[in-house]
Design an enzyme around this catalytic site. Sequence first.
Site, PDB file in Angstrom:
ATOM      1  CG  HIS A  34      -4.118  11.702  -5.614  1.00  0.00           C
ATOM      2  ND1 HIS A  34      -3.364  10.632  -5.962  1.00  0.00           N
ATOM      3  CD2 HIS A  34      -3.707  12.825  -6.177  1.00  0.00           C
ATOM      4  CE1 HIS A  34      -2.391  11.201  -7.083  1.00  0.00           C
ATOM      5  NE2 HIS A  34      -2.754  12.439  -7.280  1.00  0.00           N
ATOM      6  CG  HIS A  72       1.596  11.641  -4.481  1.00  0.00           C
ATOM      7  ND1 HIS A  72       1.028  13.020  -4.544  1.00  0.00           N
ATOM      8  CD2 HIS A  72       0.831  10.751  -4.260  1.00  0.00           C
ATOM      9  CE1 HIS A  72      -0.118  12.743  -4.096  1.00  0.00           C
ATOM     10  NE2 HIS A  72      -0.215  11.415  -4.067  1.00  0.00           N
ATOM     11  CB  CYS A  94       5.047   9.716   1.857  1.00  0.00           C
ATOM     12  SG  CYS A  94       5.289   8.119   2.736  1.00  0.00           S
ATOM     13  CG  HIS A 141      -0.130   7.495  -8.925  1.00  0.00           C
ATOM     14  ND1 HIS A 141       0.675   7.956  -7.958  1.00  0.00           N
ATOM     15  CD2 HIS A 141      -1.309   7.634  -8.272  1.00  0.00           C
ATOM     16  CE1 HIS A 141       0.334   8.040  -6.700  1.00  0.00           C
ATOM     17  NE2 HIS A 141      -0.825   7.758  -7.025  1.00  0.00           N
ATOM     18  CD  GLU A 161       4.420   6.077  -4.651  1.00  0.00           C
ATOM     19  OE1 GLU A 161       5.408   5.083  -4.254  1.00  0.00           O
ATOM     20  OE2 GLU A 161       3.528   5.991  -4.043  1.00  0.00           O
ATOM     21  CB  THR A 186       4.506   3.251  -1.315  1.00  0.00           C
ATOM     22  OG1 THR A 186       3.801   4.434  -1.748  1.00  0.00           O
ATOM     23  CG2 THR A 186       6.014   3.202  -1.426  1.00  0.00           C
ATOM     24  CG  ASN A 242      -4.566   4.827  -0.387  1.00  0.00           C
ATOM     25  OD1 ASN A 242      -5.465   4.765   0.089  1.00  0.00           O
ATOM     26  ND2 ASN A 242      -4.046   6.050  -0.651  1.00  0.00           N
ATOM     27  CB  SER A 296      -5.407  10.961   0.888  1.00  0.00           C
ATOM     28  OG  SER A 296      -6.028   9.889  -0.269  1.00  0.00           O
TER      29      SER A 296
END
Length: 315
Positions: A43, A81, A103, A131, A133, A170, A228, A271
């Site tokens: 992102h 993600h 990841c 999102h 993920e 995460t 994040n 990121s």
Amino acid sequence: MEVIKITPRGYCYGVVDAMVIARNVALDPTLPRPIYILGMIVHNKHVTDAFAEEGIITLDGENRLEILEKIDKGTVIFTAHGVSPEVKRRAREKGLVTIDATCPDVTKTHNLIKEKLADGYEIIYIGKKGHPEPEGAVGIDPTRIHLVETMEDVERLTIENDRIMVTNQTTMSQWDVADIMAKVKEKYPHVEMHKEICMATQLRQEAVAEQAKDADVTIVVGDPRSNNSNRLAQVSEEIAGTKAYRVADVTEIDINWIKDAKKVAVTAGASTPTPITKEVIDFLEQFDPNDPNTWKRERKVPLQKILPKVKAKKE
């Protein structure tokens, strides 16, 4: 003005790995064209712009399956993600070459979820709605995985199963996850808890919680869509007690945020390209509230400097 450079900050290994994978794909003449990334590889718009320069097309949309329907041929890269098994199956059906840049920490959570589902568990998954993920994780089995983001979401759950596990996205705030997990435990005392905040996220959040305490303001360098990065700003305000602003790059800094500050803390999302963060730090270090000549905010980092270096394959 003192600039507190919070450490650690910026790129994590999962992000670097994903970008290296994508760059190697771009350099591999044997892979079918066009090359697509299913959503943003990470992102950060600076990163997707840099990949566009390399001929990689980033496709975005409501969800990964919907984006996939836009692709009829070529190579598809799955982002850091992660994606659901359904997305992988559909890509195979369409005859696409797929490259997985998920990841390893996300893969670990997916494997845990699959293992527990096979043992008859229902899963409560703490994550950010919308999102990618959580989309990938919940997509493993949407009927038995329940996405929650707030305490109210937990209250609305109606699970009748002796076997329940709670886990999480995460990149969430570890404090939020702890609070929501406690709420889940209160509602379902027999729940099995697996906190899956990745180590990079945890270390960066703890660094902000501790090192931003003495600052008058915190600048978080990160894309608006980076969960994040947004959580780092939240940690600064809620845990360190320091007002925080998230900026995509130096051009978004408002002089009013910093003109009266004696100490400014700077961190960056996992990121966020290092040169973009360095430009913010350099600006703050030369900034003088009494000298308008030092107020110019201009992004000069060329796109070629954004991505990690890789060696071109020999043909």
